[in-house]
Design a protein around this motif. Sequence first.
Motif, mmCIF file in Angstrom:
data_model
loop_
_atom_site.group_PDB
_atom_site.id
_atom_site.type_symbol
_atom_site.label_atom_id
_atom_site.label_comp_id
_atom_site.label_asym_id
_atom_site.label_seq_id
_atom_site.Cartn_x
_atom_site.Cartn_y
_atom_site.Cartn_z
ATOM 1 N N PHE A 14 39.051 41.074 45.959
ATOM 2 C CA PHE A 14 40.080 40.838 46.672
ATOM 3 C C PHE A 14 40.470 39.716 47.498
ATOM 4 O O PHE A 14 40.780 39.323 48.481
ATOM 5 C CB PHE A 14 39.846 41.745 48.187
ATOM 6 N N GLU A 18 43.730 36.604 43.272
ATOM 7 C CA GLU A 18 43.888 38.045 42.610
ATOM 8 C C GLU A 18 45.089 38.750 43.286
ATOM 9 O O GLU A 18 45.959 39.049 42.361
ATOM 10 C CB GLU A 18 42.702 39.060 42.925
ATOM 11 N N LYS A 19 45.269 38.595 44.379
ATOM 12 C CA LYS A 19 46.708 38.947 45.042
ATOM 13 C C LYS A 19 47.747 38.269 44.515
ATOM 14 O O LYS A 19 49.015 38.818 44.268
ATOM 15 C CB LYS A 19 46.698 38.756 46.680
ATOM 16 N N ILE A 22 48.441 39.853 40.985
ATOM 17 C CA ILE A 22 49.284 41.060 41.501
ATOM 18 C C ILE A 22 50.759 40.930 41.624
ATOM 19 O O ILE A 22 51.616 41.492 41.176
ATOM 20 C CB ILE A 22 48.493 42.185 42.232
ATOM 21 N N THR A 23 50.963 39.984 42.514
ATOM 22 C CA THR A 23 52.402 39.718 42.922
ATOM 23 C C THR A 23 53.136 39.325 41.793
ATOM 24 O O THR A 23 54.369 39.855 41.435
ATOM 25 C CB THR A 23 52.102 38.722 44.147
ATOM 26 N N SER A 26 53.746 42.358 39.173
ATOM 27 C CA SER A 26 54.454 43.272 39.830
ATOM 28 C C SER A 26 56.087 42.855 40.043
ATOM 29 O O SER A 26 56.904 43.555 39.291
ATOM 30 C CB SER A 26 53.855 43.956 41.043
ATOM 31 N N GLU A 45 38.345 46.462 41.716
ATOM 32 C CA GLU A 45 39.425 46.810 42.840
ATOM 33 C C GLU A 45 40.870 46.811 42.488
ATOM 34 O O GLU A 45 41.672 47.591 42.726
ATOM 35 C CB GLU A 45 39.295 46.183 43.951
ATOM 36 N N TYR A 46 41.356 45.727 41.591
ATOM 37 C CA TYR A 46 42.821 45.442 41.069
ATOM 38 C C TYR A 46 43.071 46.285 39.802
ATOM 39 O O TYR A 46 43.982 45.756 39.253
ATOM 40 C CB TYR A 46 43.090 44.176 41.352
ATOM 41 N N ASP A 49 45.761 48.368 39.376
ATOM 42 C CA ASP A 49 47.109 47.753 39.498
ATOM 43 C C ASP A 49 47.467 47.019 38.083
ATOM 44 O O ASP A 49 48.862 46.992 37.764
ATOM 45 C CB ASP A 49 47.154 46.639 40.802
ATOM 46 N N LEU A 50 46.578 46.515 37.534
ATOM 47 C CA LEU A 50 46.975 45.983 36.296
ATOM 48 C C LEU A 50 47.522 46.709 35.257
ATOM 49 O O LEU A 50 48.269 46.630 34.531
ATOM 50 C CB LEU A 50 45.685 45.081 35.876
ATOM 51 N N LYS A 268 42.172 47.609 50.085
ATOM 52 C CA LYS A 268 43.487 47.196 49.879
ATOM 53 C C LYS A 268 44.210 47.747 51.015
ATOM 54 O O LYS A 268 45.415 47.038 51.130
ATOM 55 C CB LYS A 268 43.865 48.403 48.659
#
Length: 369
Positions: A14, A18-19, A22-23, A26, A45-46, A49-50, A268
């Motif tokens: 987290f 990583e954030k 992901i941003t 996306s 955790e992510y 999302d990937l 999350k």
Amino acid sequence: MKKIVLFEDVFGDFGGIEKVIITIVSTFFGKYKFELVVNSIISKEYIDDLEKYNVNVVQLQKDYIRNPIKRHLVGFKKFKQYLKENRCIDTIHFNISNSIDLNYVRIAKKFKIKNRIAHSHNSSATSKFKILMHKLIKPFTMNSPTVFLACSDLAAKWLFSKKVYNKKQYIFLPNVVDYQQFKFNEVNRKEIRDKYSIKDDEILYGHVGRFNVQKNHVFLINVFAKINNLNNKTKLILIGKGELKEEIINKCKELKIENNVIFVEPTKDVYKYYSAFDTLLFPSLFEGLSIVLVETQCASLKCLVSDVISDQSIFTPLITKISLSDENKWINEALQTELNNKIDVSNYYFNSSFSIDKLVLILQEIYSR
């Protein structure tokens, strides 16, 4: 569709990088094909999302090597092999915390990767040894990137050469967030406070961050213990994990505040906790540009932060910077917290550098080179 390779040393937990990743994937989903290359994955955790954004993940090392020197020595070799097998790449976005990571950019230069983006995400390191290694390696890697990005001026000064820093040859790219996700929500506030039996008249302080030296938890716990002694209608939630967590748990027991401190694993749903908090306590010893502070300001949350925090992190009147040498001021400011006193920050956000639109404008131009 053009392929963009994103690189990070260790993925998971987290973290702020990583954030950011992901941003990016996306925001540009459908415009670019992304591939994430990492030495190790230490948290799943992510990963979902990937997968959602069709990001192919290449893990260079099957097992996580904790020793950073050994990990990078293996990583350099594996990264060279990856580039040998993927000759069609022309853009790699390197997400970097210290100069040892710049060696991956240097390798990319040898393989004639045209667009080599070095993105600095931090402003120091967690040990004297890492700082020393950073300073020794830094001069030998400065001519490797073609683009210099930094989440703050402090992050640029830490990673890049004096020439790049002094002549502003880097691009300021802050850690943007989605305001709609993080804005204050009364339903989320009630859900979290009910979950942990926080009463309506209790003040809830919070902190989000890994349990390591950088985040300065010992100072935080000492401050909260004195706050709680002066006002027993106070609670503290600490969200995170890390090597110093057991030490902090024992510190709470030693100070007899264990019944007032709640430890929460990284989640999350952290945005829900921001709505539940009344004040964020954030006494970091250093930060590049804290994505937590950007998120909490979107949530209209009052924040008390150390005075080493870059002013570039601040876009609302909600943040108060305090010297770490003035413990009494931390205590007094925290005691002035008002229950659920929120302001509308939407205009601050949309006029700041942290909106998604700013990210699109900057990266779209760089990726198209």
